[in-house]
Design a protein around this motif. Structure first.
Motif, PDB file in Angstrom:
ATOM      1  N   LEU A 110      34.481 -30.983 -45.326  1.00 10.83           N
ATOM      2  CA  LEU A 110      33.053 -30.886 -45.582  1.00 10.83           C
ATOM      3  C   LEU A 110      32.395 -32.249 -45.425  1.00 10.83           C
ATOM      4  N   SER A 111      31.456 -32.340 -44.504  1.00 12.32           N
ATOM      5  CA  SER A 111      30.757 -33.611 -44.277  1.00 12.32           C
ATOM      6  C   SER A 111      29.486 -33.340 -43.493  1.00 12.32           C
ATOM      7  N   ALA A 112      28.409 -33.998 -43.900  1.00 11.88           N
ATOM      8  CA  ALA A 112      27.108 -33.812 -43.264  1.00 11.88           C
ATOM      9  C   ALA A 112      26.224 -35.010 -43.595  1.00 11.88           C
ATOM     10  N   PRO A 113      25.128 -35.174 -42.880  1.00 10.63           N
ATOM     11  CA  PRO A 113      24.180 -36.254 -43.213  1.00 10.63           C
ATOM     12  C   PRO A 113      23.709 -36.151 -44.658  1.00 10.63           C
ATOM     13  N   GLU A 114      23.737 -37.264 -45.348  1.00  4.58           N
ATOM     14  CA  GLU A 114      23.452 -37.273 -46.786  1.00  4.58           C
ATOM     15  C   GLU A 114      22.066 -36.734 -47.123  1.00  4.58           C
ATOM     16  N   GLU A 115      21.064 -37.034 -46.265  1.00  4.63           N
ATOM     17  CA  GLU A 115      19.712 -36.585 -46.589  1.00  4.63           C
ATOM     18  C   GLU A 115      19.606 -35.059 -46.568  1.00  4.63           C
ATOM     19  N   LEU A 116      20.386 -34.411 -45.698  1.00  6.36           N
ATOM     20  CA  LEU A 116      20.379 -32.955 -45.660  1.00  6.36           C
ATOM     21  C   LEU A 116      21.106 -32.382 -46.871  1.00  6.36           C
ATOM     22  N   ILE A 117      22.211 -33.003 -47.243  1.00  4.80           N
ATOM     23  CA  ILE A 117      22.940 -32.562 -48.432  1.00  4.80           C
ATOM     24  C   ILE A 117      22.044 -32.649 -49.662  1.00  4.80           C
ATOM     25  N   GLN A 118      21.299 -33.732 -49.764  1.00  4.36           N
ATOM     26  CA  GLN A 118      20.444 -33.954 -50.931  1.00  4.36           C
ATOM     27  C   GLN A 118      19.397 -32.856 -51.072  1.00  4.36           C
ATOM     28  N   ASN A 119      18.894 -32.369 -49.935  1.00  2.00           N
ATOM     29  CA  ASN A 119      17.886 -31.300 -49.985  1.00  2.00           C
ATOM     30  C   ASN A 119      18.415 -30.075 -50.731  1.00  2.00           C
ATOM     31  N   TYR A 120      19.688 -29.756 -50.536  1.00  2.00           N
ATOM     32  CA  TYR A 120      20.274 -28.583 -51.197  1.00  2.00           C
ATOM     33  C   TYR A 120      20.705 -28.893 -52.627  1.00  2.00           C
ATOM     34  N   LEU A 121      21.123 -30.135 -52.860  1.00  2.00           N
ATOM     35  CA  LEU A 121      21.406 -30.539 -54.236  1.00  2.00           C
ATOM     36  C   LEU A 121      20.149 -30.414 -55.086  1.00  2.00           C
ATOM     37  N   ASP A 122      19.009 -30.789 -54.505  1.00  5.25           N
ATOM     38  CA  ASP A 122      17.744 -30.718 -55.224  1.00  5.25           C
ATOM     39  C   ASP A 122      17.360 -29.276 -55.553  1.00  5.25           C
ATOM     40  N   LYS A 123      17.923 -28.312 -54.806  1.00  3.26           N
ATOM     41  CA  LYS A 123      17.656 -26.891 -55.075  1.00  3.26           C
ATOM     42  C   LYS A 123      18.593 -26.324 -56.142  1.00  3.26           C
ATOM     43  N   GLY A 124      19.559 -27.151 -56.577  1.00  2.00           N
ATOM     44  CA  GLY A 124      20.447 -26.715 -57.641  1.00  2.00           C
ATOM     45  C   GLY A 124      21.828 -26.272 -57.204  1.00  2.00           C
ATOM     46  N   PHE A 125      22.150 -26.403 -55.915  1.00  2.00           N
ATOM     47  CA  PHE A 125      23.482 -26.040 -55.441  1.00  2.00           C
ATOM     48  C   PHE A 125      24.463 -27.168 -55.732  1.00  2.00           C
TER      49      PHE A 125
END
Length: 460
Positions: free
Chosen positions: A223-238
């Motif tokens: 599992l690896s992806a650009p951090e800014e995209l990951i953060q968008n989903y973390l901010d949604k509660g995932f």
């Protein structure tokens, strides 16, 4: 509830409509080439129906795939060839059940002889190559180690990818096999790299018929992806793993959109069939995620492990819409051969059939088998483990026991579901339907004997 079975295998068939030209001119030859369809088959890895924004209420961002579905023919009951990668791809590549091909399990390093397509098998690459297509595979090859089993010797003129374990740590650092020579990459993101290579392939071969198999690795581990995209989903509660998976999918979706835009720029989009699907359901190891209330995951023959999205898009030729007929990966090669009038050797024996007519008519029956089968366990097949047969709305399942190598044959009782009434496989109706139950048990045993007999004859 209808599930999106729109084969995430995006087949891109390009029909060039040439202009009228003199019979004796050189441009006539060029026009004839342009009139030959091209094909792009796109396959995601461990991608779930529930990963599509159009099926999950918008929790992910998949505008390109959602648009393909809106513009294409989507199959609500599409199935992969297996619950795991290598055998599923073998079914897709040959039109035959994976057991007949010799590719029955995972881990090419631990089980090299059980995770490769036998040399006697004819692949989708072979068929298109023999019909004058330039063939390419970009991305994951998981069907054989060694020179004899290399994609360049299995029907593909060009290969830019990896064998399945060359991306061991991160999508930001990996090894890529380009025409038989490995290159270490540490300055790109794998999914973006594969997209660029696909776009380059289309540009290189736009003036000749081509077949491109774009086998994405996303969202498979690591599992690896650009951090800014990951953060968008973390901010949604995932959680972190789910956020990373959704970010990986977002990057892949964006790349598929870029590839379609490239076809439009080359003015061949209207003559292009795009077929998209996934090799199996979502991997449970990083944690389970939303998948439209389907039971099971990757590794299991329950709906969550083998029911996949499947869409075929062909602008101005296929009218967008949904289909409810059951199709399987073994049908893809026979359908393409039928759709494109490809010359095929008479002694080829496919397990699948053609859904060509269904693409044009939602009420057509197609030339499809009445029964569909699946089975997987790690290592040598034990058919009492994790096996299934589908007969219309009925589905008989021999339960999943373990992701590890089984110690012995399973004594677990088979269960019967009616998928139309119970898509989540929650109610065993075998007691109320004894005749159907016994018939399907017998057919599943007969199929197991048949494919195992063929597997044991392989002499690679």
């Amino acid at each position: 509830m209808k599930f999106p079975a729109k084969l995430f295998v995006v087949i891109t068939i390009l029909f060039w409509s040439g202009s009228s030209v003199s019979c004796t001119s050189e441009s006539q030859k060029e026009e004839e080439v342009h009139q030959t369809p091209n094909v792009i088959l796109i396959l995601a890895d461990d991608f779930a129906i529930g990963d599509l924004a159009s099926f999950n209420g918008g929790i992910t961002k998949t505008p390109s795939l959602d648009k393909l579905i809106d513009e294409g023919v989507y199959f609500n009951h599409a199935y992969s060839g297996s619950a795991v990668c290598s055998p599923s791809r073998a079914a897709l590549m040959t039109g035959r059940y994976p057991h007949r091909t010799g590719s029955v399990t995972l881990n090419m390093q631990q089980y090299p002889e059980l995770s490769r397509i036998a040399k006697s098998e004819v692949t989708i690459g072979n068929v298109f190559q023999e019909n004058g297509y330039k063939t390419g595979l970009i991305g994951k090859w998981h069907n054989g180690l060694g020179e004899e089993y290399h994609p360049l010797n299995r029907g593909f003129d060009e290969f830019e990818g990896f064998v399945g374990f060359n991306v061991s740590e991160t999508y930001f650092k990996y090894s890529l096999d380009v025409q038989g020579t490995y290159h270490d990459v540490d300055d790109k993101y794998l999914t973006n790299d594969l997209t660029e290579r696909a776009k380059n392939f289309v540009n290189r071969h736009k003036a000749e018929p081509f077949f491109l198999f774009l086998a994405h690795y996303a969202p498979h581990r690591p599992l690896s992806a650009p951090e800014e995209l990951i953060q968008n989903y973390l901010d949604k509660g995932f959680n972190k793993n789910t956020s990373t998976i959704y970010a990986m999918i977002e990057v892949m979706d964006r790349g598929i959109g870029e590839l379609v835009d490239e076809l439009k720029k080359l003015e061949i989009d209207d003559n292009t069939i795009i077929l998209f699907s996934s090799d199996n359901g979502p991997d449970p190891i990083p944690g389970e995620r939303f998948n439209v209330d389907m039971k099971g995951t990757k590794y299991t023959v329950n709906e969550g492990g083998i029911h996949v999205p499947f869409v075929v898009r062909w602008p101005d030729t296929l009218q967008p819409g949904e289909r409810d007929q059951v199709i399987q990966f073994t049908d893809v090669l026979p359908t393409l051969a039928d759709l494109l009038s490809l010359d095929v050797k008479e002694d080829l024996k496919w397990d699948g059939g053609s859904f060509r007519d269904i693409l044009f008519d939602k009420n057509a029956a197609g030339d499809l088998p009445p029964y569909r089968y699946w089975q997987w366990n790690r290592g040598v097949p034990m058919y009492s483990h994790n096996a299934a047969i589908r007969d219309g709305d009925w589905k008989l399942v021999r339960p999943y026991v373990t992701r590890n190598v089984p110690d012995a044959e399973s004594s677990a009782r088979p269960v019967l579901y009616n998928i139309a009434d119970d898509p989540s496989e929650s109610v065993d109706v075998s007691d109320e339907n004894r005749t159907q139950y016994q018939k399907m048990r017998v057919y599943l045993r007969q199929w197991a004997r048949d494919v195992e007999n063929d597997r044991l004859k392989i002499d690679d």
